[in-house]
Structure formats: structure tokens, C-alpha cells
Design a protein around this motif. Structure first.
Motif, PDB file in Angstrom:
ATOM      1  N   HIS A  12       0.849  -1.186   0.000  1.00 36.48           N
ATOM      2  CA  HIS A  12       0.000   0.000   0.000  1.00 36.48           C
ATOM      3  C   HIS A  12       0.886   1.238   0.000  1.00 36.48           C
ATOM      4  CE1 HIS A  12      -2.992   2.923   1.437  1.00 36.48           C
ATOM      5  NE2 HIS A  12      -3.851   2.106   0.892  1.00 36.48           N
ATOM      6  N   ALA A  13       0.714   2.067  -1.010  1.00 35.24           N
ATOM      7  CA  ALA A  13       1.459   3.324  -1.096  1.00 35.24           C
ATOM      8  C   ALA A  13       0.728   4.273  -2.022  1.00 35.24           C
ATOM      9  CB  ALA A  13       2.874   3.080  -1.614  1.00 35.24           C
ATOM     10  N   ALA A  14       0.824   5.539  -1.718  1.00 31.20           N
ATOM     11  CA  ALA A  14       0.249   6.604  -2.554  1.00 31.20           C
ATOM     12  C   ALA A  14      -1.236   6.372  -2.815  1.00 31.20           C
ATOM     13  CB  ALA A  14       1.022   6.728  -3.866  1.00 31.20           C
ATOM     14  N   GLY A  15      -1.943   5.811  -1.841  1.00 32.73           N
ATOM     15  CA  GLY A  15      -3.377   5.577  -1.987  1.00 32.73           C
ATOM     16  C   GLY A  15      -3.728   4.381  -2.852  1.00 32.73           C
ATOM     17  N   VAL A  16      -2.739   3.570  -3.220  1.00 32.16           N
ATOM     18  CA  VAL A  16      -2.958   2.395  -4.064  1.00 32.16           C
ATOM     19  C   VAL A  16      -2.650   1.149  -3.241  1.00 32.16           C
ATOM     20  CG1 VAL A  16      -2.267   1.189  -6.168  1.00 32.16           C
ATOM     21  CG2 VAL A  16      -2.310   3.688  -6.116  1.00 32.16           C
ATOM     22  N   MET A  17      -3.543   0.162  -3.291  1.00 29.69           N
ATOM     23  CA  MET A  17      -3.329  -1.099  -2.603  1.00 29.69           C
ATOM     24  C   MET A  17      -3.213  -2.208  -3.637  1.00 29.69           C
ATOM     25  SD  MET A  17      -5.625  -3.050   0.270  1.00 29.69           S
ATOM     26  CE  MET A  17      -6.918  -3.537  -0.859  1.00 29.69           C
ATOM     27  N   ILE A  19      -2.901  -6.273  -3.893  1.00 36.68           N
ATOM     28  CA  ILE A  19      -2.915  -7.571  -3.240  1.00 36.68           C
ATOM     29  C   ILE A  19      -1.931  -8.483  -3.976  1.00 36.68           C
ATOM     30  CG2 ILE A  19      -5.304  -7.326  -2.443  1.00 36.68           C
ATOM     31  CD1 ILE A  19      -6.123  -9.266  -4.721  1.00 36.68           C
ATOM     32  N   PRO A  20      -1.490  -9.564  -3.355  1.00 34.85           N
ATOM     33  CA  PRO A  20      -0.631 -10.498  -4.092  1.00 34.85           C
ATOM     34  C   PRO A  20      -1.332 -10.988  -5.356  1.00 34.85           C
ATOM     35  CG  PRO A  20      -0.568 -10.983  -1.755  1.00 34.85           C
ATOM     36  CD  PRO A  20      -1.666  -9.965  -1.967  1.00 34.85           C
ATOM     37  N   GLY A  21      -0.574 -11.097  -6.430  1.00 31.86           N
ATOM     38  CA  GLY A  21      -1.154 -11.515  -7.704  1.00 31.86           C
ATOM     39  C   GLY A  21      -1.469 -10.323  -8.574  1.00 31.86           C
ATOM     40  N   ALA A  22      -2.412 -10.515  -9.481  1.00 32.28           N
ATOM     41  CA  ALA A  22      -2.755  -9.478 -10.452  1.00 32.28           C
ATOM     42  C   ALA A  22      -3.712  -8.451  -9.855  1.00 32.28           C
ATOM     43  CB  ALA A  22      -3.385 -10.104 -11.687  1.00 32.28           C
ATOM     44  N   ASN A  23      -3.506  -7.225 -10.246  1.00 31.47           N
ATOM     45  CA  ASN A  23      -4.342  -6.108  -9.820  1.00 31.47           C
ATOM     46  C   ASN A  23      -4.605  -5.234 -11.030  1.00 31.47           C
ATOM     47  OD1 ASN A  23      -4.091  -5.969  -6.575  1.00 31.47           O
ATOM     48  ND2 ASN A  23      -2.207  -6.746  -7.471  1.00 31.47           N
ATOM     49  N   LYS A  31       1.529   5.296 -11.842  1.00 30.92           N
ATOM     50  CA  LYS A  31       2.547   6.343 -11.797  1.00 30.92           C
ATOM     51  C   LYS A  31       2.798   6.771 -10.350  1.00 30.92           C
ATOM     52  CE  LYS A  31       3.665  10.943 -13.441  1.00 30.92           C
ATOM     53  NZ  LYS A  31       3.169  12.190 -13.979  1.00 30.92           N
ATOM     54  N   ASP A  32       1.720   6.988  -9.598  1.00 31.18           N
ATOM     55  CA  ASP A  32       1.859   7.394  -8.192  1.00 31.18           C
ATOM     56  C   ASP A  32       2.533   6.297  -7.367  1.00 31.18           C
ATOM     57  OD1 ASP A  32       0.596   9.767  -8.825  1.00 31.18           O
ATOM     58  OD2 ASP A  32      -1.351   9.166  -7.985  1.00 31.18           O
ATOM     59  N   PHE A  33       2.081   5.057  -7.543  1.00 33.23           N
ATOM     60  CA  PHE A  33       2.610   3.936  -6.773  1.00 33.23           C
ATOM     61  C   PHE A  33       4.083   3.701  -7.092  1.00 33.23           C
ATOM     62  CE2 PHE A  33       3.642  -0.494  -6.033  1.00 33.23           C
ATOM     63  CZ  PHE A  33       3.086  -0.734  -4.779  1.00 33.23           C
ATOM     64  N   PRO A  37       8.730   6.701  -2.967  1.00 34.99           N
ATOM     65  CA  PRO A  37      10.122   6.381  -2.610  1.00 34.99           C
ATOM     66  C   PRO A  37      10.346   4.940  -2.116  1.00 34.99           C
ATOM     67  CG  PRO A  37       9.497   8.511  -1.707  1.00 34.99           C
ATOM     68  CD  PRO A  37       8.255   7.905  -2.295  1.00 34.99           C
ATOM     69  N   ILE A  38       9.444   4.402  -1.339  1.00 32.38           N
ATOM     70  CA  ILE A  38       9.615   3.040  -0.828  1.00 32.38           C
ATOM     71  C   ILE A  38       9.299   2.018  -1.911  1.00 32.38           C
ATOM     72  CG2 ILE A  38       8.745   1.336   0.822  1.00 32.38           C
ATOM     73  CD1 ILE A  38       8.324   3.714   2.768  1.00 32.38           C
ATOM     74  N   MET A  39       8.239   2.235  -2.665  1.00 29.58           N
ATOM     75  CA  MET A  39       7.817   1.260  -3.670  1.00 29.58           C
ATOM     76  C   MET A  39       8.696   1.285  -4.919  1.00 29.58           C
ATOM     77  SD  MET A  39       5.648  -0.517  -2.301  1.00 29.58           S
ATOM     78  CE  MET A  39       5.193  -0.296  -0.599  1.00 29.58           C
ATOM     79  N   LYS A  40       9.415   2.368  -5.136  1.00 24.50           N
ATOM     80  CA  LYS A  40      10.307   2.425  -6.290  1.00 24.50           C
ATOM     81  C   LYS A  40      11.310   1.277  -6.239  1.00 24.50           C
ATOM     82  CE  LYS A  40      13.217   5.618  -8.914  1.00 24.50           C
ATOM     83  NZ  LYS A  40      13.530   4.571  -9.823  1.00 24.50           N
ATOM     84  N   LYS A  41      11.845   0.975  -5.070  1.00 25.51           N
ATOM     85  CA  LYS A  41      12.791  -0.136  -4.931  1.00 25.51           C
ATOM     86  C   LYS A  41      12.111  -1.473  -5.192  1.00 25.51           C
ATOM     87  CE  LYS A  41      16.178  -2.330  -1.922  1.00 25.51           C
ATOM     88  NZ  LYS A  41      16.553  -3.208  -2.965  1.00 25.51           N
TER      89      LYS A  41
END
Length: 105
Positions: A12-17, A19-23, A31-33, A37-41
Motif C-alpha cells: 500500500h502506497a500513494a493511496g494504491v493497494m 494484493i498479491p497476484g494481479a491487480n 505512476k503514483d505507486f 520512494p519506498i515502492m520504487k525499490k
């Protein structure tokens, strides 16, 4: 667009969640997700991958994605849009798993 969370945890980051698998998320959400900074890695490490549209995937890649999908509504939507036999069989099998069918134990 399709985004595959290859991990075993909800992200969960930038208002996007995810779940494991396809979303299925919008390009703006991706773009936001992906720029968080954390999800970029996580994205750079390949633990979260943006996919083409489902119909543009090769059959083996589509089957792989189906096996990693736990959203019945997404599977049903793919079932309606994709006529490849191997993909249809994979979707039916995954829906059976989700619905608790074919449990031999």
C-alpha cells in the motif's frame, strides 16, 4: 493496466493497494505507486511488475498470471475476453481453487 504483485503481502502506497497476484489499476495510480520512494525499490527489484493488457500476453505468460490471481471478478473478466483454450482451462482451474472445489485432502 495490470500490475502483478509477486510478493506474498499486500502493498500500500500513494493511496494504491496491491494484493498479491494481479491487480487492475489506472495508469495514474501506477505512476503514483511506482514513483513512491519506498515502492520504487520494490518495482526496481521486480517484485511488482506492470503488465501489458491481458489479451496481449502470450498464452504461457497469461496462464502464469492467472495462477497468481485471486480476484474472481478479474478472472471472470479475462474468461470473457480471452478465447485461448489453455488460458480458459487455467482460469477454470484457478476459480475452482478460489471456490474451494477439487480439494482432494
Amino acid at each position: 493496466m495490470l500490475v502483478q504483485n509477486k510478493g506474498n503481502y499486500i502493498l500500500h502506497a500513494a493511496g494504491v493497494m496491491l494484493i498479491p497476484g494481479a491487480n487492475k489499476i489506472s495508469e495514474a495510480e501506477w505512476k503514483d505507486f511506482s514513483s513512491h520512494p519506498i515502492m520504487k525499490k520494490v518495482v526496481d527489484d521486480g517484485d511488482v511488475v506492470a503488465e501489458k493488457s491481458f489479451g496481449e500476453l502470450t498464452a504461457p505468460k497469461a496462464v502464469e498470471l492467472v495462477k497468481d490471481t485471486f480476484d474472481p471478478s478479474l478472472l471472470e473478466a479475462w474468461k470473457k475476453e480471452d478465447s485461448r483454450k489453455t488460458v480458459q482451462e487455467a482460469i477454470d482451474a484457478q476459480l475452482a481453487v478460489i471456490n474451494g472445489e477439487n480439494e482432494d485432502e
